[in-house]
Every structure is written in structure tokens, then in C-alpha cells.
Design a protein around this motif. Sequence first.
Motif, PDB file in Angstrom:
ATOM      1  N   LEU A   1      37.207  34.585  38.934  1.00 23.63           N
ATOM      2  CA  LEU A   1      35.888  34.746  39.444  1.00 23.63           C
ATOM      3  C   LEU A   1      36.079  34.910  41.172  1.00 23.63           C
ATOM      4  CD1 LEU A   1      32.861  34.528  39.372  1.00 23.63           C
ATOM      5  CD2 LEU A   1      32.996  32.047  39.902  1.00 23.63           C
ATOM      6  N   SER A   2      36.686  34.116  41.641  1.00 23.75           N
ATOM      7  CA  SER A   2      36.880  34.494  43.200  1.00 23.75           C
ATOM      8  C   SER A   2      37.558  35.654  43.616  1.00 23.75           C
ATOM      9  CB  SER A   2      37.752  33.303  43.973  1.00 23.75           C
ATOM     10  OG  SER A   2      38.924  33.602  43.254  1.00 23.75           O
ATOM     11  N   LEU A   3      38.250  36.263  42.863  1.00 25.92           N
ATOM     12  CA  LEU A   3      39.003  37.356  42.827  1.00 25.92           C
ATOM     13  C   LEU A   3      37.996  38.561  42.843  1.00 25.92           C
ATOM     14  CD1 LEU A   3      41.031  39.527  43.058  1.00 25.92           C
ATOM     15  CD2 LEU A   3      41.550  39.346  40.593  1.00 25.92           C
ATOM     16  N   THR A   4      37.014  38.207  41.691  1.00 22.16           N
ATOM     17  CA  THR A   4      36.021  39.323  41.332  1.00 22.16           C
ATOM     18  C   THR A   4      35.052  39.531  42.465  1.00 22.16           C
ATOM     19  OG1 THR A   4      36.142  38.514  39.122  1.00 22.16           O
ATOM     20  CG2 THR A   4      34.397  39.943  39.506  1.00 22.16           C
ATOM     21  N   THR A   5      34.640  38.504  43.079  1.00 18.37           N
ATOM     22  CA  THR A   5      33.764  38.519  44.248  1.00 18.37           C
ATOM     23  C   THR A   5      34.256  39.435  45.328  1.00 18.37           C
ATOM     24  OG1 THR A   5      32.969  36.114  43.972  1.00 18.37           O
ATOM     25  CG2 THR A   5      32.560  37.214  45.972  1.00 18.37           C
ATOM     26  N   VAL A   6      35.648  39.454  45.721  1.00 13.57           N
ATOM     27  CA  VAL A   6      36.101  40.022  46.538  1.00 13.57           C
ATOM     28  C   VAL A   6      36.202  41.722  45.826  1.00 13.57           C
ATOM     29  CG1 VAL A   6      38.233  40.817  47.683  1.00 13.57           C
ATOM     30  CG2 VAL A   6      37.517  38.383  47.439  1.00 13.57           C
ATOM     31  N   LEU A   7      36.568  41.894  44.921  1.00 10.89           N
ATOM     32  CA  LEU A   7      36.450  43.195  44.272  1.00 10.89           C
ATOM     33  C   LEU A   7      35.343  43.870  44.123  1.00 10.89           C
ATOM     34  CD1 LEU A   7      39.020  42.614  41.215  1.00 10.89           C
ATOM     35  CD2 LEU A   7      39.339  43.756  43.462  1.00 10.89           C
ATOM     36  N   TYR A   8      34.299  43.144  43.836  1.00 15.06           N
ATOM     37  CA  TYR A   8      32.701  43.510  43.699  1.00 15.06           C
ATOM     38  C   TYR A   8      32.444  44.260  45.068  1.00 15.06           C
ATOM     39  CZ  TYR A   8      27.896  43.831  44.403  1.00 15.06           C
ATOM     40  OH  TYR A   8      26.502  44.219  44.481  1.00 15.06           O
ATOM     41  N   ARG A   9      32.993  43.763  46.350  1.00 15.78           N
ATOM     42  CA  ARG A   9      32.515  44.344  47.698  1.00 15.78           C
ATOM     43  C   ARG A   9      32.841  45.836  47.625  1.00 15.78           C
ATOM     44  NH1 ARG A   9      34.246  39.014  49.820  1.00 15.78           N
ATOM     45  NH2 ARG A   9      32.341  37.740  49.904  1.00 15.78           N
ATOM     46  N   ALA A  10      34.170  45.960  47.036  1.00 12.55           N
ATOM     47  CA  ALA A  10      34.714  47.226  47.062  1.00 12.55           C
ATOM     48  C   ALA A  10      34.301  48.047  45.525  1.00 12.55           C
ATOM     49  CB  ALA A  10      36.146  47.186  47.098  1.00 12.55           C
ATOM     50  N   GLN A  11      33.583  47.436  44.939  1.00 10.85           N
ATOM     51  CA  GLN A  11      33.065  47.902  43.508  1.00 10.85           C
ATOM     52  C   GLN A  11      34.213  48.670  42.771  1.00 10.85           C
ATOM     53  OE1 GLN A  11      28.531  48.544  44.636  1.00 10.85           O
ATOM     54  NE2 GLN A  11      29.245  49.271  42.575  1.00 10.85           N
ATOM     55  N   GLN A  12      35.433  47.914  42.768  1.00  6.20           N
ATOM     56  CA  GLN A  12      36.465  48.408  42.115  1.00  6.20           C
ATOM     57  C   GLN A  12      36.870  47.427  41.093  1.00  6.20           C
ATOM     58  OE1 GLN A  12      38.931  50.776  44.509  1.00  6.20           O
ATOM     59  NE2 GLN A  12      40.673  50.732  43.442  1.00  6.20           N
ATOM     60  N   ILE A  13      36.579  47.507  39.889  1.00  7.43           N
ATOM     61  CA  ILE A  13      36.696  46.585  38.978  1.00  7.43           C
ATOM     62  C   ILE A  13      36.823  46.974  37.555  1.00  7.43           C
ATOM     63  CG2 ILE A  13      34.342  45.658  39.004  1.00  7.43           C
ATOM     64  CD1 ILE A  13      35.182  42.730  38.558  1.00  7.43           C
TER      65      ILE A  13
ATOM     66  N   GLY B   1      33.379  52.572  42.912  1.00  9.01           N
ATOM     67  CA  GLY B   1      32.269  52.951  43.768  1.00  9.01           C
ATOM     68  C   GLY B   1      30.875  52.851  43.065  1.00  9.01           C
ATOM     69  N   GLU B   2      30.114  54.132  43.085  1.00 12.45           N
ATOM     70  CA  GLU B   2      29.046  54.257  42.409  1.00 12.45           C
ATOM     71  C   GLU B   2      28.893  54.623  41.089  1.00 12.45           C
ATOM     72  OE1 GLU B   2      26.826  56.646  45.237  1.00 12.45           O
ATOM     73  OE2 GLU B   2      26.498  54.881  46.671  1.00 12.45           O
ATOM     74  N   GLU B   3      29.946  54.646  40.465  1.00 15.56           N
ATOM     75  CA  GLU B   3      29.971  55.184  39.097  1.00 15.56           C
ATOM     76  C   GLU B   3      30.823  54.081  38.127  1.00 15.56           C
ATOM     77  OE1 GLU B   3      30.455  59.932  39.041  1.00 15.56           O
ATOM     78  OE2 GLU B   3      32.528  58.888  39.754  1.00 15.56           O
ATOM     79  N   SER B   4      30.390  54.026  36.833  1.00 15.82           N
ATOM     80  CA  SER B   4      31.235  53.254  35.943  1.00 15.82           C
ATOM     81  C   SER B   4      31.482  54.071  34.578  1.00 15.82           C
ATOM     82  CB  SER B   4      30.321  52.033  35.558  1.00 15.82           C
ATOM     83  OG  SER B   4      29.144  52.050  34.938  1.00 15.82           O
ATOM     84  N   ALA B   5      32.217  53.562  33.691  1.00 10.89           N
ATOM     85  CA  ALA B   5      32.578  54.436  32.550  1.00 10.89           C
ATOM     86  C   ALA B   5      32.770  53.101  31.442  1.00 10.89           C
ATOM     87  CB  ALA B   5      33.783  55.146  32.623  1.00 10.89           C
ATOM     88  N   PHE B   6      32.092  53.118  30.405  1.00 10.35           N
ATOM     89  CA  PHE B   6      32.314  52.046  29.372  1.00 10.35           C
ATOM     90  C   PHE B   6      32.672  52.976  28.129  1.00 10.35           C
ATOM     91  CE2 PHE B   6      30.804  49.811  25.750  1.00 10.35           C
ATOM     92  CZ  PHE B   6      31.367  48.518  25.962  1.00 10.35           C
ATOM     93  N   ARG B   7      33.966  52.440  27.557  1.00 13.35           N
ATOM     94  CA  ARG B   7      34.505  53.173  26.354  1.00 13.35           C
ATOM     95  C   ARG B   7      35.573  52.240  25.651  1.00 13.35           C
ATOM     96  NH1 ARG B   7      37.463  56.835  31.049  1.00 13.35           N
ATOM     97  NH2 ARG B   7      38.031  55.089  32.373  1.00 13.35           N
ATOM     98  N   SER B   8      36.023  52.579  24.473  1.00 15.19           N
ATOM     99  CA  SER B   8      37.040  51.688  23.683  1.00 15.19           C
ATOM    100  C   SER B   8      38.418  51.715  24.408  1.00 15.19           C
ATOM    101  CB  SER B   8      37.004  52.044  22.211  1.00 15.19           C
ATOM    102  OG  SER B   8      37.641  53.331  22.325  1.00 15.19           O
ATOM    103  N   GLU B   9      39.369  51.048  24.337  1.00 12.99           N
ATOM    104  CA  GLU B   9      40.508  51.038  24.814  1.00 12.99           C
ATOM    105  C   GLU B   9      41.132  52.177  24.480  1.00 12.99           C
ATOM    106  OE1 GLU B   9      44.427  47.817  24.998  1.00 12.99           O
ATOM    107  OE2 GLU B   9      42.781  47.486  23.584  1.00 12.99           O
ATOM    108  N   ARG B  10      40.929  52.792  23.069  1.00  4.84           N
ATOM    109  CA  ARG B  10      41.596  53.926  22.621  1.00  4.84           C
ATOM    110  C   ARG B  10      41.032  55.114  23.470  1.00  4.84           C
ATOM    111  NH1 ARG B  10      44.364  56.191  18.474  1.00  4.84           N
ATOM    112  NH2 ARG B  10      43.716  58.216  17.716  1.00  4.84           N
TER     113      ARG B  10
END
Length: 272
Positions: free
Chosen positions: A12-24, A52-61
Motif C-alpha cells: 500500500l505505501s509503495l502504491t501511494t508513491v507509484l500513484y503520484r507517478a501513475q506508473q503501476i 501516465g494518462e493511459e491504462s490497458a486492461f487485458r488478460s495475462e496472455r
Amino acid sequence: MNDHYEKIFLLLSLTTVLYRAQQITLIYELTYKANPDKPAFSSENYYLDVLGEESAFRSERERASDSLIQRTGLGLGRNPVFNSQLYTLKNLKTRDIQKIIFTNFFNDKYSITIDEKLEWKILPDKQKVADLDCQKAVVNYGGRSWTTWFTQSIPLPEGPYVFNGLPGMIVNISDNKSDYSFNLIKMKEFEKDNLFAVKKAKAVNWEVFQKIQSDYYTDPFAEIKARNMKVQAGDEKGNLIPTDLNKITKQLKKQIKENNNPIELNHRVNYD
């Protein structure tokens, strides 16, 4: 504490830092019922990559296939059952959402703009999920009613598939039939500078997509036949074996018909 959820708490703490850069990267386990007439459920991991300002949702394959295509031009192939394709791209700034569809043999790509608005109703109910302080919300989408628990501890208004727009990250979300359930199981840094996601796809609407599905069900090999291409298969030793298109067609039609429980019920194709 469940091991999956323990990972979420520890990061969770790591995620808060990563969110600021939006790279997660957020990994969700999807549990779903492919055949509405049978009690059996399947499960599969899906990746939500945010850069950044984009996201992709997809299966592992699909994620691995996208990376291979970018590097070599060749992918891993796609699921022949359209209902199993839950690939989406989001623009987090404009809120534009694209559902990406792949055909089986020639990897033609189509995109559907998701214009159905998510009218969230945030409820006062609160509870801890994996040691995260979460709040309940409900929404209608795709002919289904959905219930979610989201956390403002991760101040990213994102979630699996098309779901977003809440004041925090979606931890889990399921429909009222319990046909589809997404559960966040892991978070980590997205270590690349490219999503390797689909860039070019032919825009279609739901009606056109329904026709694509119906035509494919009628004759999965129609385009191959039109191009006078040969279909060949091999055994485990690499020897070519006779290919019975009629037999394969019957198998594919059976598979499609028995797995006809799309997440968008309001766009379901009724096969004869």
C-alpha cells in the motif's frame, strides 16, 4: 489474512508513491461463469497497467502477446470466443474507453467506444477488505447491476475492465448474478515506458460487432475459404495431419453457443 490480500496491504505505501507517478500494475483475479446454464466457474488473472494518462486492461496472455507483437511482429493468438475477450483501453484524462476485439485467424482488430455512462451511487456502508478501508458503491452497466468496494487509500479513480470514475481504486466488483467477479490480488510497479497496447483498430458499433459474431458463428472459416487458403494441422512430432473443417466448425460452434454469457448482457447474440 489471505496471502493475496496480504500482498495488497504490504504494498500500500509503495502504491501511494507509484500513484503520484501513475506508473503501476494492478492484477485482478476474474472469476466468471462462461456458460449461464452450468454451475461451473473459471478464473483467470487480468492486468491493469497504468502509465501516465493511459491504462490497458487485458488478460495475462494478451499482455504477453502484445509485448511479443511489438518486438517480433508475431503474437500468441486470440481466444475464438468473443465473449472471453475483455481487453479495454482507457484515456484517464478524457475518460474515453475503448473495448478491443480480435478475430481469431487473421488478428483483425476492432474497437467499440464504451459510451454507456457509469452512474455510480456511493453508499454509506464501509468495511475493511484486505486491511484496506473500503466503501460500497453500486452501478448499472451492460444490462447487469454491479456492487463494488473501493478504497480512497489508493487515490486512483480506476478499476478493472470499463469500471472507473470512483474517488479511489476498485478493490473488488461483482454483478448481482455473481457471473463476473473481479478481485484485486496484487499491486506492483509498472516497470516499462510503453504499454505495448493496441494502437490501431477499426472502429465499429455494437450492431456491427453483433453481425461479426453471427457471421463467425455461421462459418468460422469463411474468410479462409474466400482467400483459397489451406488449413493444416500437425501432431506432436510435427507431421501434417488431415484437417476436417466441418468437424472443427461444429466444435467451434458448440464452444461459442455454450459460452454465451457475455459481460454486456444487453448486447448478447442469440445463436440458433
